[in-house]
Scaffold this motif. Structure first.
Motif, PDB file in Angstrom:
ATOM      1  N   GLU A   1       0.832  -1.202   0.000  1.00 55.78           N
ATOM      2  CA  GLU A   1       0.000   0.000   0.000  1.00 55.78           C
ATOM      3  C   GLU A   1       0.868   1.254   0.000  1.00 55.78           C
ATOM      4  O   GLU A   1       2.005   1.241   0.493  1.00 55.78           O
ATOM      5  CB  GLU A   1      -0.902   0.058   1.247  1.00 55.78           C
ATOM      6  CG  GLU A   1      -1.852  -1.097   1.427  1.00 55.78           C
ATOM      7  CD  GLU A   1      -1.295  -2.155   2.366  1.00 55.78           C
ATOM      8  OE1 GLU A   1      -2.102  -2.901   2.965  1.00 55.78           O
ATOM      9  OE2 GLU A   1      -0.054  -2.237   2.510  1.00 55.78           O
ATOM     10  N   SER A   2       0.297   2.332  -0.526  1.00 55.40           N
ATOM     11  CA  SER A   2       0.940   3.642  -0.471  1.00 55.40           C
ATOM     12  C   SER A   2      -0.145   4.708  -0.564  1.00 55.40           C
ATOM     13  O   SER A   2      -1.297   4.409  -0.893  1.00 55.40           O
ATOM     14  CB  SER A   2       1.953   3.805  -1.599  1.00 55.40           C
ATOM     15  OG  SER A   2       1.318   3.699  -2.856  1.00 55.40           O
ATOM     16  N   GLY A   3       0.241   5.947  -0.258  1.00 56.45           N
ATOM     17  CA  GLY A   3      -0.673   7.067  -0.434  1.00 56.45           C
ATOM     18  C   GLY A   3      -1.281   7.620   0.836  1.00 56.45           C
ATOM     19  O   GLY A   3      -2.019   8.610   0.788  1.00 56.45           O
ATOM     20  N   GLY A   4      -0.989   7.007   1.975  1.00 60.23           N
ATOM     21  CA  GLY A   4      -1.517   7.532   3.218  1.00 60.23           C
ATOM     22  C   GLY A   4      -0.832   8.828   3.610  1.00 60.23           C
ATOM     23  O   GLY A   4       0.125   9.265   2.976  1.00 60.23           O
TER      24      GLY A   4
ATOM     25  N   ARG B   1      -9.669  -1.330   7.298  1.00 62.15           N
ATOM     26  CA  ARG B   1      -8.996  -0.328   8.126  1.00 62.15           C
ATOM     27  C   ARG B   1      -9.114  -0.719   9.595  1.00 62.15           C
ATOM     28  O   ARG B   1     -10.041  -1.422   9.986  1.00 62.15           O
ATOM     29  CB  ARG B   1      -9.559   1.079   7.907  1.00 62.15           C
ATOM     30  CG  ARG B   1     -10.999   1.278   8.373  1.00 62.15           C
ATOM     31  CD  ARG B   1     -11.480   2.672   7.989  1.00 62.15           C
ATOM     32  NE  ARG B   1     -12.844   2.909   8.443  1.00 62.15           N
ATOM     33  CZ  ARG B   1     -13.541   3.997   8.121  1.00 62.15           C
ATOM     34  NH1 ARG B   1     -13.004   4.945   7.362  1.00 62.15           N
ATOM     35  NH2 ARG B   1     -14.784   4.132   8.579  1.00 62.15           N
ATOM     36  N   GLN B   2      -8.148  -0.235  10.360  1.00 60.78           N
ATOM     37  CA  GLN B   2      -8.144  -0.489  11.794  1.00 60.78           C
ATOM     38  C   GLN B   2      -7.739   0.772  12.525  1.00 60.78           C
ATOM     39  O   GLN B   2      -6.612   1.263  12.350  1.00 60.78           O
ATOM     40  CB  GLN B   2      -7.211  -1.643  12.150  1.00 60.78           C
ATOM     41  CG  GLN B   2      -7.317  -2.064  13.602  1.00 60.78           C
ATOM     42  CD  GLN B   2      -6.647  -3.397  13.854  1.00 60.78           C
ATOM     43  OE1 GLN B   2      -5.811  -3.863  13.089  1.00 60.78           O
ATOM     44  NE2 GLN B   2      -7.026  -4.045  14.957  1.00 60.78           N
TER      45      GLN B   2
ATOM     46  N   GLY C   1       0.028  -2.103   5.377  1.00 62.05           N
ATOM     47  CA  GLY C   1      -0.798  -1.018   5.885  1.00 62.05           C
ATOM     48  C   GLY C   1      -0.198   0.346   5.607  1.00 62.05           C
ATOM     49  O   GLY C   1       1.019   0.500   5.484  1.00 62.05           O
ATOM     50  N   THR C   2      -1.085   1.334   5.496  1.00 60.98           N
ATOM     51  CA  THR C   2      -0.666   2.729   5.339  1.00 60.98           C
ATOM     52  C   THR C   2      -1.540   3.590   6.250  1.00 60.98           C
ATOM     53  O   THR C   2      -2.764   3.410   6.311  1.00 60.98           O
ATOM     54  CB  THR C   2      -0.760   3.175   3.861  1.00 60.98           C
ATOM     55  OG1 THR C   2      -0.209   4.487   3.723  1.00 60.98           O
ATOM     56  CG2 THR C   2      -2.181   3.168   3.329  1.00 60.98           C
ATOM     57  N   GLN C   3      -0.887   4.500   6.969  1.00 61.44           N
ATOM     58  CA  GLN C   3      -1.586   5.305   7.963  1.00 61.44           C
ATOM     59  C   GLN C   3      -2.301   6.473   7.296  1.00 61.44           C
ATOM     60  O   GLN C   3      -1.699   7.221   6.512  1.00 61.44           O
ATOM     61  CB  GLN C   3      -0.588   5.838   9.000  1.00 61.44           C
ATOM     62  CG  GLN C   3      -1.198   6.776  10.030  1.00 61.44           C
ATOM     63  CD  GLN C   3      -2.110   6.060  11.007  1.00 61.44           C
ATOM     64  OE1 GLN C   3      -1.760   5.023  11.559  1.00 61.44           O
ATOM     65  NE2 GLN C   3      -3.290   6.636  11.236  1.00 61.44           N
ATOM     66  N   VAL C   4      -3.567   6.645   7.639  1.00 60.80           N
ATOM     67  CA  VAL C   4      -4.343   7.811   7.236  1.00 60.80           C
ATOM     68  C   VAL C   4      -4.772   8.540   8.504  1.00 60.80           C
ATOM     69  O   VAL C   4      -5.397   7.948   9.382  1.00 60.80           O
ATOM     70  CB  VAL C   4      -5.584   7.408   6.409  1.00 60.80           C
ATOM     71  CG1 VAL C   4      -6.490   8.606   6.179  1.00 60.80           C
ATOM     72  CG2 VAL C   4      -5.156   6.792   5.085  1.00 60.80           C
TER      73      VAL C   4
END
Length: 113
Positions: free
Chosen positions: A6-9, A38-39, A106-109
């Motif tokens: 994943e990327s883009g967060g 999501r978590q 995972g990626t953080q938003v």
């Protein structure tokens, strides 16, 4: 071996937009259903959206009308366009494919002013 990246967060203000990407290797994504989960801190992982091999989509009620899941089979990549973001959308977002029960890292938003 299936690998999902994943990327883009990132950090965005309420009302803003982000587009997440999930690049796959080891499989041809056009054959499989793909999902975003999501978590949030202290909460269980939840299903956000799914896209089937023929392009049918399904969304959690909390994101309907704001998020759009899509796939580009030529790039072997899935996307999640997130608009009108709210603080409650803050979470780590994961992509998932049921081939070998495969998860990305995972990626953080973070949605905050």
């Amino acid at each position: 071996q299936v690998q999902l990246v994943e990327s883009g967060g990132g950090l965005v203000q309420p009302g803003g937009s982000l587009r997440l990407s999930c690049a796959a290797s080891g499989i041809s994504i056009h054959l499989y259903a793909l999902s975003w989960y999501r978590q949030a801190p202290g909460k269980q992982r939840e299903l956000v959206a799914t896209v089937t091999p023929i392009g049918f989509t399904n969304y959690a009620d909390s994101v309907k009308g704001r998020f759009t899941i899509s796939r580009d089979n030529t790039k072997n990549t899935m996307y999640l366009q997130m608009n009108s973001l709210k603080p409650e959308d803050t979470a780590v977002y994961y992509c998932y494919c049921n081939v070998q029960n495969s998860w990305g890292q995972g990626t953080q938003v973070t949605v905050s002013s």
